[in-house]
Each structure stands twice: as C-alpha cells, then as structure tokens.
Design an enzyme around this catalytic site. Sequence first.
Site, PDB file in Angstrom:
ATOM      1  N   GLY A  15      -8.157  63.917 -24.073  1.00 50.13           N
ATOM      2  CA  GLY A  15      -7.181  63.885 -25.159  1.00 50.13           C
ATOM      3  C   GLY A  15      -7.651  64.455 -26.486  1.00 50.13           C
ATOM      4  N   SER A  16      -8.671  65.328 -26.460  1.00 49.22           N
ATOM      5  CA  SER A  16      -9.119  65.857 -27.750  1.00 49.22           C
ATOM      6  C   SER A  16      -8.094  66.839 -28.340  1.00 49.22           C
ATOM      7  CB  SER A  16     -10.505  66.498 -27.637  1.00 49.22           C
ATOM      8  OG  SER A  16     -10.441  67.706 -26.925  1.00 49.22           O
ATOM      9  N   ASN A  17      -7.377  67.557 -27.495  1.00 51.03           N
ATOM     10  CA  ASN A  17      -6.325  68.434 -28.025  1.00 51.03           C
ATOM     11  C   ASN A  17      -5.154  67.625 -28.572  1.00 51.03           C
ATOM     12  OD1 ASN A  17      -6.828  71.465 -27.756  1.00 51.03           O
ATOM     13  ND2 ASN A  17      -7.576  70.697 -25.790  1.00 51.03           N
ATOM     14  N   ASN A 110       0.991  75.613 -22.751  1.00 49.41           N
ATOM     15  CA  ASN A 110      -0.264  75.089 -22.206  1.00 49.41           C
ATOM     16  C   ASN A 110      -1.433  75.715 -22.950  1.00 49.41           C
ATOM     17  OD1 ASN A 110      -2.051  73.826 -20.247  1.00 49.41           O
ATOM     18  ND2 ASN A 110      -2.283  75.834 -19.300  1.00 49.41           N
ATOM     19  N   HIS A 112      -5.345  76.861 -22.362  1.00 48.70           N
ATOM     20  CA  HIS A 112      -6.286  77.138 -21.261  1.00 48.70           C
ATOM     21  C   HIS A 112      -7.612  77.636 -21.844  1.00 48.70           C
ATOM     22  CE1 HIS A 112      -7.569  78.064 -17.229  1.00 48.70           C
ATOM     23  NE2 HIS A 112      -8.020  79.231 -17.684  1.00 48.70           N
TER      24      HIS A 112
HETATM   25  C1  GRF Z   1      -9.166  71.614 -22.478  1.00 49.36           C
HETATM   26  O1  GRF Z   1     -10.320  72.390 -22.328  1.00 49.36           O
HETATM   27  C2  GRF Z   1      -7.934  72.434 -22.163  1.00 49.36           C
HETATM   28  O2  GRF Z   1      -8.075  73.775 -22.492  1.00 49.36           O
HETATM   29  C3  GRF Z   1      -7.843  72.291 -20.663  1.00 49.36           C
HETATM   30  O3  GRF Z   1      -8.224  70.965 -20.398  1.00 49.36           O
HETATM   31  C4  GRF Z   1      -9.092  70.497 -21.433  1.00 49.36           C
HETATM   32  C5  GRF Z   1      -8.464  69.268 -21.995  1.00 49.36           C
HETATM   33  O4  GRF Z   1      -9.279  68.610 -22.918  1.00 49.36           O
HETATM   34  N1  GRF Z   1      -6.506  72.623 -20.218  1.00 49.36           N
HETATM   35  P1  GRF Z   1      -8.711  67.422 -23.788  1.00 49.36           P
HETATM   36  O5  GRF Z   1      -8.142  66.381 -22.799  1.00 49.36           O
HETATM   37  O6  GRF Z   1      -7.644  67.961 -24.679  1.00 49.36           O
HETATM   38  O7  GRF Z   1      -9.882  66.875 -24.543  1.00 49.36           O
END
Ligand code: GRF
Length: 205
Positions: A15-17, A110, A112
């Site tokens: 969940g860092s994003n 999304n 990536h």
């Molecule tokens: C990220 O590297 C994103 O690009 C990929 O999965 C990972 C998710 O990381 N799709 P987080 O859960 O957002 O920390």
Amino acid sequence: MPRILPLGVLVSGRGSNLEAIIRAIEEGRLPARINLVLSNKKEARALKIAAQHGIPAEFVDPKAYPDRESYDLALAARLKEAGVELVVLAGFMRILSPAFLEQFPLKVINIHPALLPAFPGVEAQRQAVEYGVKISGCTVHFVDAGVDTGPIIAQVPVTVEDNDTPETLAQRILEQEHRLLPEVIRWIAEGRVMVKGRRVYVRRD
Ligand code: GRF
C-alpha cells in the site's frame, strides 16, 4: 477550482502507492477523494493504512465467488455504489475481466514498475535486472483486458546501476512511482487527459 474526483483504489499488499495518493490529497496537491479501498487480500497492509486515514476499506474474498467474472462484478458494484469515477490499481495483483472494464471504460489506471511494453507481468524489476537493461522505470497506463497492455499515459525512466539487485532497483523505481501516480491522477481530475486509440495526450497548461 477543479472538481474533486471520487476515486476507488484496488490493492493487494503493502500500500505504499495508496499512501502516496493519500499524502497528495492531504497536502492539497490532488483534487480527489478516496471513496473506497478494496483488497483481495485480508492481511494487506494497505487496508490498515486506509483505515488509519478514515477511508472506507474492505476485504472482498475471491473464494466467496464462483468465478473471476462474478468476483469482478461484485467489486464493480461496490465501487459504483460508492460513487467512484476513477479506479486506481495500486499493487492490485489480479487481472480484471472485460466484464469489470465495461463498467468503467477508460476509467481504470494501473502503475507498473517498468517501462512498458518491456517487462509486463510480475517481478518486473527482477526481469529488468536479469535482462541487463541500462534503463528501466515506471509506467502509468489505462487498463485494458491484457496484462499491462493498455494505452500509456506517462512514464519515468530510472537508471539501472551495475550493482543493482531487483530489490535496490525496485526501491528507486518506487520513489518515482510515488511521484508519478498522484500526478497522473491530478491530470485526469483536471480533465487534461485525452485518449485516441493507443495514444494518450496530456494537455500541459
Ligand atoms: C508497485 O511496485 C507497483 O508498481 C506494482 O506493485 C507494487 C505495489 O506496491 N504494481 P505498493 O503496494 O503500492 O507498496
């Protein structure tokens, strides 16, 4: 004043994003609101992060549905009920079926961790290191029925260093993901993103 874009965020893990999106909203850098976070994993840290910020967050168990399509339609129904207008996949480790995408045409994006079309699918950072590319990065794209194949909205390059491991590269790419994803959502919220076939145009103003 741009309108506030209601978001739904689909997650599976760390969940860092999601955190980066929340931070951008809280700091006033992103005219959006997260109406709902859904996870296919009960233990996802992302669910806890959402809850800490007072954002409705639910685990939806894939095992409770007979097949992929009915699960995806259940997700879509929850998102619609919550008034979501843009769905953000932030580390969501499932492929969405056409039945879901038809509910949100060009309304699913999304992030990536590679420069698509190179290294789609899982472990993109490992694929990049093992292939030996000198530059990788991250991509935000609209989601279509393929695996990481939809129209590309924006990309940021990251240099691969000689001593990089998949983990060190992933860490540097992640820093760029956290900048790029909220920025792209902002462009969409501001109505600056246009799609023509495979090409995506962003009005710079
Ligand atoms: C990220 O590297 C994103 O690009 C990929 O999965 C990972 C998710 O990381 N799709 P987080 O859960 O957002 O920390």
